[in-house]
Design an enzyme around this catalytic site. Sequence first.
Site, short mmCIF file in Angstrom:
data_model
loop_
_atom_site.label_atom_id
_atom_site.label_comp_id
_atom_site.label_asym_id
_atom_site.label_seq_id
_atom_site.Cartn_x
_atom_site.Cartn_y
_atom_site.Cartn_z
N GLY A 1 0.83 -1.20 0.00
CA GLY A 1 0.00 0.00 0.00
C GLY A 1 0.87 1.25 0.00
O GLY A 1 1.99 1.24 0.51
N SER A 2 0.37 2.33 -0.56
CA SER A 2 1.10 3.60 -0.50
C SER A 2 0.91 4.24 0.87
O SER A 2 0.11 3.78 1.68
CB SER A 2 0.62 4.53 -1.60
OG SER A 2 1.01 4.01 -2.85
N GLY A 3 1.64 5.31 1.12
CA GLY A 3 1.53 5.99 2.40
C GLY A 3 2.69 5.67 3.33
O GLY A 3 2.75 6.18 4.45
N HIS A 4 3.62 4.82 2.86
CA HIS A 4 4.78 4.46 3.68
C HIS A 4 6.06 5.07 3.12
O HIS A 4 7.15 4.63 3.46
CB HIS A 4 4.94 2.94 3.74
CG HIS A 4 3.72 2.22 4.17
ND1 HIS A 4 3.12 2.47 5.37
CD2 HIS A 4 2.98 1.25 3.56
CE1 HIS A 4 2.05 1.68 5.49
NE2 HIS A 4 1.94 0.95 4.41
N LYS B 1 5.66 -7.52 2.62
CA LYS B 1 5.38 -7.35 4.05
C LYS B 1 4.21 -8.27 4.43
O LYS B 1 3.22 -8.35 3.70
CB LYS B 1 5.03 -5.89 4.35
CG LYS B 1 6.14 -4.92 3.92
CD LYS B 1 5.95 -3.51 4.47
CE LYS B 1 4.76 -2.79 3.88
NZ LYS B 1 4.75 -2.70 2.39
N ASP C 1 -1.38 -8.10 1.15
CA ASP C 1 -0.16 -8.15 0.35
C ASP C 1 0.19 -9.59 0.00
O ASP C 1 0.52 -9.92 -1.13
CB ASP C 1 1.00 -7.50 1.11
CG ASP C 1 0.80 -6.00 1.26
OD1 ASP C 1 1.07 -5.27 0.30
OD2 ASP C 1 0.35 -5.56 2.34
N HIS D 1 -0.19 1.26 9.49
CA HIS D 1 -1.40 1.76 8.83
C HIS D 1 -2.31 2.39 9.87
O HIS D 1 -3.50 2.57 9.65
CB HIS D 1 -2.17 0.65 8.14
CG HIS D 1 -1.33 -0.20 7.27
ND1 HIS D 1 -0.62 -1.28 7.74
CD2 HIS D 1 -1.06 -0.12 5.95
CE1 HIS D 1 0.04 -1.83 6.73
NE2 HIS D 1 -0.20 -1.14 5.65
#
Lengths: 211, 211, 329, 329
Positions: free
Chosen positions: D53-56, D104, D109, D215
């Site tokens: 996921g994006s945001g990391h 991860k 995922d 998250h």
Amino acid sequence: MKTSFILSASESIRDAILNHESELESLDRAIGDGDHYINMKRGAAAITELHAELAALTADAALNKIGLKLLSTIGGASGPLLASFFMSMAKVLKEKNDDTTTTYAAAFATGVEAIQQRGKAGLGEKTMLDVLIPVAQQFSTLASANTEINAICYALMQTAEEGMLATKTLIATKGRAAGLGERAIGHIDPGAKSCQLMINAVCNQVLSSQH
Amino acid sequence: MKTSFILSASESIRDAILNHESELESLDRAIGDGDHYINMKRGAAAITELHAELAALTADAALNKIGLKLLSTIGGASGPLLASFFMSMAKVLKEKNDDTTTTYAAAFATGVEAIQQRGKAGLGEKTMLDVLIPVAQQFSTLASANTEINAICYALMQTAEEGMLATKTLIATKGRAAGLGERAIGHIDPGAKSCQLMINAVCNQVLSSQH
Amino acid sequence: MKKFINKIDDVLIESLSGFASAHHDLVELNTDPLFLTRQHKAPNKVAIISGGGSGHEPLHAGYIGYGMLDAACPGHVFTSPTPDQMLAAAEAVHADKGILFIVKNYAGDVMNFEMAAEMLPFESATVLTSDDCAVINSTYTTGRRGVAGTVIVEKCVGSLAESGADLQTCKALGDKVNSRTASMGVALTSCTVPAAGRPTFDISDNELEMGVGIHGEPGRKREPMREADAIVQDVVSAILDALKPASDSEALLLINGFGATPLMELYLIYNTASRLFTEHGIKITRSLVGNYTTALDMAGASITLCLLDEEIKQYWDSPVHTAALRWGR
Amino acid sequence: MKKFINKIDDVLIESLSGFASAHHDLVELNTDPLFLTRQHKAPNKVAIISGGGSGHEPLHAGYIGYGMLDAACPGHVFTSPTPDQMLAAAEAVHADKGILFIVKNYAGDVMNFEMAAEMLPFESATVLTSDDCAVINSTYTTGRRGVAGTVIVEKCVGSLAESGADLQTCKALGDKVNSRTASMGVALTSCTVPAAGRPTFDISDNELEMGVGIHGEPGRKREPMREADAIVQDVVSAILDALKPASDSEALLLINGFGATPLMELYLIYNTASRLFTEHGIKITRSLVGNYTTALDMAGASITLCLLDEEIKQYWDSPVHTAALRWGR
Ligand SMILES: Nc1ncnc2c1ncn2[C@@H]1O[C@H](COP(=O)(O)OP(=O)(O)O)[C@@H](O)[C@H]1O
Ligand SMILES: Nc1ncnc2c1ncn2[C@@H]1O[C@H](COP(=O)(O)OP(=O)(O)O)[C@@H](O)[C@H]1O
Ligand SMILES: [Mg+2]
Ligand SMILES: [Mg+2]
Ligand SMILES: [Mg+2]
Ligand SMILES: [Mg+2]
């Protein structure tokens, strides 16, 4: 199964999801990462966009296409699980599309098994399977007993609701909520909720088409 | 000037600063970076710690030491300015420590000039100089007119207060508030406020020692 | 105020100790007075010293090392360091070619460094950085503030010094880079100085502070919050006004986070800013995106444009090895 | 929610476009499906692909480049990418020695990468990272989550792949590094997912979330806020419990910011954590402090310890050239 039924059912599902925005969002915020509603909405929107294309297909091909589309649209945990469900269901219907309740029950059960295999999960782990497994079992039982379709729909909606509510008291052992331990207790699983909503939507679609 | 006077005056100054924590803090928060109170408090605390050492010195040496200590403790804009003030004042008193009001007025004026040189600022730029310059001028005028010390103190306190209040309507052209333009209007300059407090504290110290 | 701190008075020294220990191959910490020097002192070069209030990390200690600074003097949070720190740092790193101070143009920093320079037993020169075009320059003011563009000045001058250039040559490059650099920042939230314990300014959920300083000083204007493209457009215009670049200029674009803004947003800003500058005929050939000159926990970002020429490019591209900027070795 | 964004649906693509343009020398962006690949495709090496996921950010795209990743597949914010992205990325970067996925350990995922691997026309293997010891491992659960330790796995495996090692050797190193790595995070504030528009969780001014996920998933426990040393002590204890290192172990200590925590605080945490580990007989010989695996705008930090051996040290130290991690070239 008629493709037109799939199309209208998918619209009912989309509406059901959109109507439960804040509930789905807050459930996943409580024990997940808050994106379940967005994921489901994105999936539903992608299917809506696909309608013209789907309309030209047989039911099994349409379900398979829906699965593939969900696979490349939803992401997250629910994406591959729901995709596996539709693609496996499509396989059964491709082999035997005789428009009997037994066939639909078998297709549904095969779809749920695919979810179990993909997610390596079973009953009681606080996931969508707590709705899907009981519903699949009951569907098969009622279908083999030649139960009338309306009665089946009412029964499945109730079982889905019970399964969804039952997730509230569970500790999660799969999915994102598994990290939470005891803290997950008291919250309904978001995936269970959206599956219950979808089952409800499809059953109501069947019921209204019987009139 | 007696060193003991310097010590007790520095205590009065420290108390005055500490008693105006929230005012000084909010003034610098409004048109600066919010640290003026902390800076002044740190400087005052450092001088308090120095008392034993200062007590053994002559007045001019004590003032010079205070300047050096402030220089290495306060930082910011006020540090080098106040340090320059005390070190320059010390120089005058070293040359001519005759305990006359005229000498003190001259020393004070020299200190204020040092601030002007160091900061390249003058009257009306919304800084501590809007308090210090008028006070220095009045002090010299009254001293050469042989005004009685109590009257001088009352006059200086009033002038300091007026200078401090006058900064409220000014646009800043020096210091951090210079970036603010019109937005600085309506706020008293924090350095002007703390200088007014210090002048007040010292004057009251003088007044009470007259009784 | 929620922060990872113990006693407020110990924040700085505990943090610097952690920094020095994490980067013991690069820097050495001296505590009394407080300054940091480069390990592997380079012989026969101009010693480059910077410093300023803390709270802008990685500025300046994060830029100590090969090709950049020889020493940094950290003041208390948002408060200029004091001359004794610069004197001790200079004593520790001078190498017979003089000391170049790189100082952000704030009254406090300027005066403290000035007093240090006056007391210094070595030859010295000072580059004052003043890239913040939020503050309109005029003969009546102390002029623009030094902000994120300082990193570019330190990088270029540091690399030039490494080549053995003399003090005046180093100062001249610093002044040149500074004069070709303009920045402006926008804050979405305030920062909170640990010792103050509360936000420096109040700002509501639908406002932004345009032209904010890196200490949470109020900026040009409190404005309504709006979409990123509109905000970036205003900042880009201010920078173009300040630099008036020829339309075929080559430039370095730095998007600097103030501390609490995610990289995702910084790159989004980069996307818009580079498009706007490009539309203006400017060729963006170098870039830097990240938290390089921060204001504690402020959410916000600044945009910096530095007009390149062959000399600046050469010294920007040269190897650098510091905690916060590293390439070429 | 105040963020530098335009339309919520465009955040990801605008940000990735900015990233690709700022680092055009390193990466190339493909938009349909969405993935990024390394410029200068290396011949004859295992292709390393990660994603999530994006945001990391900078995870994972920031780690594309020499000595680390060949491609990254970004999902929507906090949502796993989809198999078509991995398939297209694999097609773009495979170089006849197979594909190694670094994933991860999150249900989403894992399943999306698994489906991609099943559909892949090349040989592939997968390293699942699971360093988050906040989640107590048990046979009933999906196991620990993969968090900041993933960066160490990606770095070491990436360097090994660069040397021409085969698929199984690369996977073995990844599994080894992962098994010797443990992390735990603490949040002081929630993050806000742009599409949600409000904080993922509510937390009051005197609370912290111990063991938080990247998250904003709730962690082990909601606890009262306290001083940094006490917080760090608890995290260090959890890591020691998980790794049970021999008392003369050598280790890499990573202090990772979640996005809104100033470097000043991260180094303060480093100071305490390195002292505590050292008191436990562990020699901290490598360090990394900064925002390496973030959770959008969450204030908080995680501590990661990776037990080193000669092999891990060798591949950690080898040159790397990516947007977010660079040394040796
Ligand atoms: N292994 C699994 N088996 C079955 N269902 C699962 C599994 N893991 C997660 N789920 C379901 O997925 C839901 C979460 O979906 P979503 O929020 O869209 O993805 P993510 O968890 O990746 O953010 C959970 O509520 C749960 O019902
Ligand atoms: N050039 C100057 N000349 C005189 N006084 C100045 C000058 N610059 C700043 N000041 C004074 O310093 C005060 C601010 O001090 P302080 O907050 O301690 O330092 P800083 O501005 O560095 O944070 C201002 O309120 C102003 O009175
Ligand atoms: Mg979710
Ligand atoms: Mg101040
Ligand atoms: Mg200050
Ligand atoms: Mg998700």
